[in-house]
Design a protein around this motif. Structure first.
Motif, PDB file in Angstrom:
ATOM      1  N   THR A 203       8.095 -24.808 -25.599  1.00 56.76           N
ATOM      2  CA  THR A 203       9.338 -23.875 -25.874  1.00 56.76           C
ATOM      3  C   THR A 203       9.193 -23.958 -27.388  1.00 56.76           C
ATOM      4  O   THR A 203       8.842 -24.469 -28.141  1.00 56.76           O
ATOM      5  CB  THR A 203      10.500 -24.095 -25.582  1.00 56.76           C
ATOM      6  OG1 THR A 203      11.140 -25.621 -26.354  1.00 56.76           O
ATOM      7  CG2 THR A 203      10.087 -24.543 -23.755  1.00 56.76           C
ATOM      8  N   GLU A 204      10.248 -22.660 -28.515  1.00 53.62           N
ATOM      9  CA  GLU A 204      10.874 -23.008 -29.849  1.00 53.62           C
ATOM     10  C   GLU A 204      11.226 -23.606 -30.110  1.00 53.62           C
ATOM     11  O   GLU A 204      11.659 -24.207 -31.303  1.00 53.62           O
ATOM     12  CB  GLU A 204      11.564 -21.610 -29.801  1.00 53.62           C
ATOM     13  CG  GLU A 204      10.679 -20.473 -29.899  1.00 53.62           C
ATOM     14  CD  GLU A 204      11.861 -19.295 -30.477  1.00 53.62           C
ATOM     15  OE1 GLU A 204      12.293 -19.096 -30.743  1.00 53.62           O
ATOM     16  OE2 GLU A 204      11.439 -17.968 -29.864  1.00 53.62           O
ATOM     17  N   SER A 205      11.789 -24.862 -29.082  1.00 52.99           N
ATOM     18  CA  SER A 205      12.510 -25.820 -29.270  1.00 52.99           C
ATOM     19  C   SER A 205      11.225 -27.090 -30.146  1.00 52.99           C
ATOM     20  O   SER A 205      11.367 -28.562 -30.511  1.00 52.99           O
ATOM     21  CB  SER A 205      13.534 -26.293 -28.598  1.00 52.99           C
ATOM     22  OG  SER A 205      12.765 -27.042 -27.303  1.00 52.99           O
ATOM     23  N   ASP A 206      10.314 -26.609 -29.302  1.00 52.26           N
ATOM     24  CA  ASP A 206       9.008 -28.212 -29.327  1.00 52.26           C
ATOM     25  C   ASP A 206       8.568 -27.934 -30.493  1.00 52.26           C
ATOM     26  O   ASP A 206       8.535 -28.918 -31.447  1.00 52.26           O
ATOM     27  CB  ASP A 206       8.166 -27.565 -28.991  1.00 52.26           C
ATOM     28  CG  ASP A 206       8.617 -28.059 -26.971  1.00 52.26           C
ATOM     29  OD1 ASP A 206       9.209 -29.216 -27.061  1.00 52.26           O
ATOM     30  OD2 ASP A 206       7.784 -27.728 -26.292  1.00 52.26           O
ATOM     31  N   TYR A 207       8.455 -26.941 -31.726  1.00 53.26           N
ATOM     32  CA  TYR A 207       8.395 -26.315 -33.048  1.00 53.26           C
ATOM     33  C   TYR A 207       9.022 -27.171 -34.043  1.00 53.26           C
ATOM     34  O   TYR A 207      10.400 -27.882 -33.912  1.00 53.26           O
ATOM     35  CB  TYR A 207       8.620 -25.131 -33.244  1.00 53.26           C
ATOM     36  CG  TYR A 207       8.039 -23.926 -32.875  1.00 53.26           C
ATOM     37  CD1 TYR A 207       6.645 -24.037 -31.291  1.00 53.26           C
ATOM     38  CD2 TYR A 207       8.359 -22.912 -32.145  1.00 53.26           C
ATOM     39  CE1 TYR A 207       6.187 -23.651 -31.355  1.00 53.26           C
ATOM     40  CE2 TYR A 207       7.130 -21.863 -31.552  1.00 53.26           C
ATOM     41  CZ  TYR A 207       5.941 -22.506 -31.000  1.00 53.26           C
ATOM     42  OH  TYR A 207       5.214 -21.129 -29.921  1.00 53.26           O
ATOM     43  N   GLY A 208       8.028 -27.183 -35.311  1.00 55.46           N
ATOM     44  CA  GLY A 208       8.652 -28.814 -36.296  1.00 55.46           C
ATOM     45  C   GLY A 208       7.407 -29.153 -36.821  1.00 55.46           C
ATOM     46  O   GLY A 208       6.820 -28.912 -36.568  1.00 55.46           O
ATOM     47  N   MET A 209       8.123 -30.639 -38.034  1.00 58.44           N
ATOM     48  CA  MET A 209       7.275 -31.210 -38.933  1.00 58.44           C
ATOM     49  C   MET A 209       7.562 -32.566 -38.065  1.00 58.44           C
ATOM     50  O   MET A 209       7.809 -33.116 -37.269  1.00 58.44           O
ATOM     51  CB  MET A 209       7.840 -31.387 -40.113  1.00 58.44           C
ATOM     52  CG  MET A 209       6.886 -32.835 -40.619  1.00 58.44           C
ATOM     53  SD  MET A 209       5.541 -31.422 -41.312  1.00 58.44           S
ATOM     54  CE  MET A 209       6.551 -30.146 -42.463  1.00 58.44           C
ATOM     55  N   TYR A 210       5.417 -32.699 -36.913  1.00 53.46           N
ATOM     56  CA  TYR A 210       5.199 -34.241 -36.803  1.00 53.46           C
ATOM     57  C   TYR A 210       4.766 -35.051 -37.176  1.00 53.46           C
ATOM     58  O   TYR A 210       3.588 -34.601 -38.257  1.00 53.46           O
ATOM     59  CB  TYR A 210       4.781 -33.741 -35.409  1.00 53.46           C
ATOM     60  CG  TYR A 210       5.149 -33.233 -34.317  1.00 53.46           C
ATOM     61  CD1 TYR A 210       5.381 -34.000 -33.284  1.00 53.46           C
ATOM     62  CD2 TYR A 210       5.343 -31.066 -34.166  1.00 53.46           C
ATOM     63  CE1 TYR A 210       6.548 -33.176 -32.383  1.00 53.46           C
ATOM     64  CE2 TYR A 210       6.346 -31.271 -33.091  1.00 53.46           C
ATOM     65  CZ  TYR A 210       6.866 -31.445 -32.037  1.00 53.46           C
ATOM     66  OH  TYR A 210       7.855 -31.022 -30.852  1.00 53.46           O
ATOM     67  N   ARG A 211       5.477 -36.177 -37.354  1.00 56.62           N
ATOM     68  CA  ARG A 211       4.265 -37.174 -38.126  1.00 56.62           C
ATOM     69  C   ARG A 211       3.332 -38.308 -37.589  1.00 56.62           C
ATOM     70  O   ARG A 211       4.482 -38.569 -35.789  1.00 56.62           O
ATOM     71  CB  ARG A 211       4.983 -38.079 -38.893  1.00 56.62           C
ATOM     72  CG  ARG A 211       4.485 -38.960 -39.724  1.00 56.62           C
ATOM     73  CD  ARG A 211       5.803 -39.898 -40.249  1.00 56.62           C
ATOM     74  NE  ARG A 211       6.548 -39.112 -41.445  1.00 56.62           N
ATOM     75  CZ  ARG A 211       6.593 -40.268 -42.893  1.00 56.62           C
ATOM     76  NH1 ARG A 211       7.296 -40.969 -42.562  1.00 56.62           N
ATOM     77  NH2 ARG A 211       7.270 -39.038 -43.715  1.00 56.62           N
ATOM     78  N   CYS A 212       2.178 -38.645 -37.108  1.00 59.51           N
ATOM     79  CA  CYS A 212       1.945 -39.580 -36.427  1.00 59.51           C
ATOM     80  C   CYS A 212       1.808 -40.560 -37.504  1.00 59.51           C
ATOM     81  O   CYS A 212       1.290 -40.221 -38.742  1.00 59.51           O
ATOM     82  CB  CYS A 212       0.187 -39.441 -36.145  1.00 59.51           C
ATOM     83  SG  CYS A 212      -0.734 -40.449 -35.250  1.00 59.51           S
ATOM     84  N   THR A 213       1.773 -42.123 -37.199  1.00 61.50           N
ATOM     85  CA  THR A 213       1.916 -43.244 -37.900  1.00 61.50           C
ATOM     86  C   THR A 213       0.772 -44.464 -37.026  1.00 61.50           C
ATOM     87  O   THR A 213       1.015 -44.023 -35.765  1.00 61.50           O
ATOM     88  CB  THR A 213       3.333 -44.308 -37.645  1.00 61.50           C
ATOM     89  OG1 THR A 213       4.099 -43.311 -37.891  1.00 61.50           O
ATOM     90  CG2 THR A 213       2.807 -44.931 -38.532  1.00 61.50           C
TER      91      THR A 213
END
Length: 287
Positions: A203-213
């Motif tokens: 959904t549009e709420s899943d969009y954004g900047m993701y970071r993997c550590t």
């Protein structure tokens, strides 16, 4: 019993059986990549002289069953095997100091494993003749590569993949999204070994900047990516990522097949009931 019998036989042969004790102060060692590792080993002997002292160092890698010989000392002569020439520093005056420690220089990840020090000083024929040291070479995770796989359009399933090419021990991975308090992972907030995050029914709420550590005891590295409706597929996956996604695909396909079979059985049952009803009606009219 066997040990007692063997000792009695040896006593009869040499006249007196002595005991030797071999020790190491560290049974487990963590060493950073590129540093030197001091493999400590000392011995105590009840024999007055060490003119017949002999000892060796063997190494068994974590990926190997059979050990490899690194070093041999016998009749006052030190022999470093070919694979360790220039990397191994032999002990000085081991017979006098009763210290048979060696130094392994510039350790690499492939040096992780079990090191064994074996000491004999005839007629010392009983006792603790060897000591083991487990060495783990620590390497900080390399900068992970982040990628997007699948379709990021609403309603579809998308996979975020993260993988560090190097790192010892093998790193664990955590996915977080900018603005989120909780970690997004495939195991309810716990670190994962695969580095993949599956987002189903986007959904549009899943969009954004993701970071993997990417983390292990030696350090941490990160990578980031932005997920949006027009995110492009990142191309081929490595074997671990591909296996994880294949499991998801198989699960979805199996679910569709089972659903199809169930619908077919229901339709068949309904048609059979209708057919039976028609036959009964026709039979009644004929009478």
């Amino acid at each position: 019993m066997c040990s007692t019998l063997r000792l009695a036989v040896l006593v009869a042969i040499v006249g007196c059986a002595e005991l030797i004790t071999v020790r190491t102060p560290k049974k487990h060692m963590d060493v950073k990549l590129g540093e030197n590792a001091l493999l400590e080993c000392t011995f105590e002997t009840s024999e007055d002289t060490t003119s017949k002292l002999s000892f060796s160092w063997d190494f068994a890698a974590t990926t190997s069953i059979a050990p490899n010989q690194m070093f041999v000392y016998q009749s006052g002569e030190s022999i470093i095997t070919e694979d360790y020439e220039g990397r191994l520093e032999a002990p000085v005056s081991p017979g006098t100091t009763k210290n048979v420690s060696v130094v392994l220089k510039n350790v690499q990840v492939t040096d992780s494993g079990l090191y064994t020090c074996d000491v004999n000083n005839f007629p010392d024929v009983e006792g603790t003749t060897e000591a083991n040291i487990k060495v783990t070479v620590l390497q900080e995770p390399s900068k992970p590569f982040c990628s997007i796989h699948g379709t990021s359009q609403p309603g579809h399933t998308v996979i975020l993949a993260c993988h560090s090419e190097h790192g010892s021990p093998s790193p664990t991975y955590k996915w977080t999204r900018e603005g989120d308090v909780e970690t997004k992972t495939t195991t309810d907030g716990k670190p994962v070994n695969t580095g993949t995050l599956s987002i189903e029914n986007v959904t549009e709420s899943d969009y954004g900047m993701y970071r993997c550590t990417s983390t292990n005891v030696a350090g941490t590295s990160i990578c980031e990516l932005k997920l949006h409706a027009d995110s492009t597929d990142g191309g081929p996956l490595n074997s671990m990522e591909a296996g994880y996604i294949a499991a998801i695909v198989v699960g979805v396909v199996l679910g569709l097949v089972l659903t199809g079979v169930a619908i077919w059985l229901i339709v068949r049952a309904v048609n059979a009931k209708k057919y039976t009803g028609v036959e009964q009606k026709e039979g009644t009219e004929m009478r």
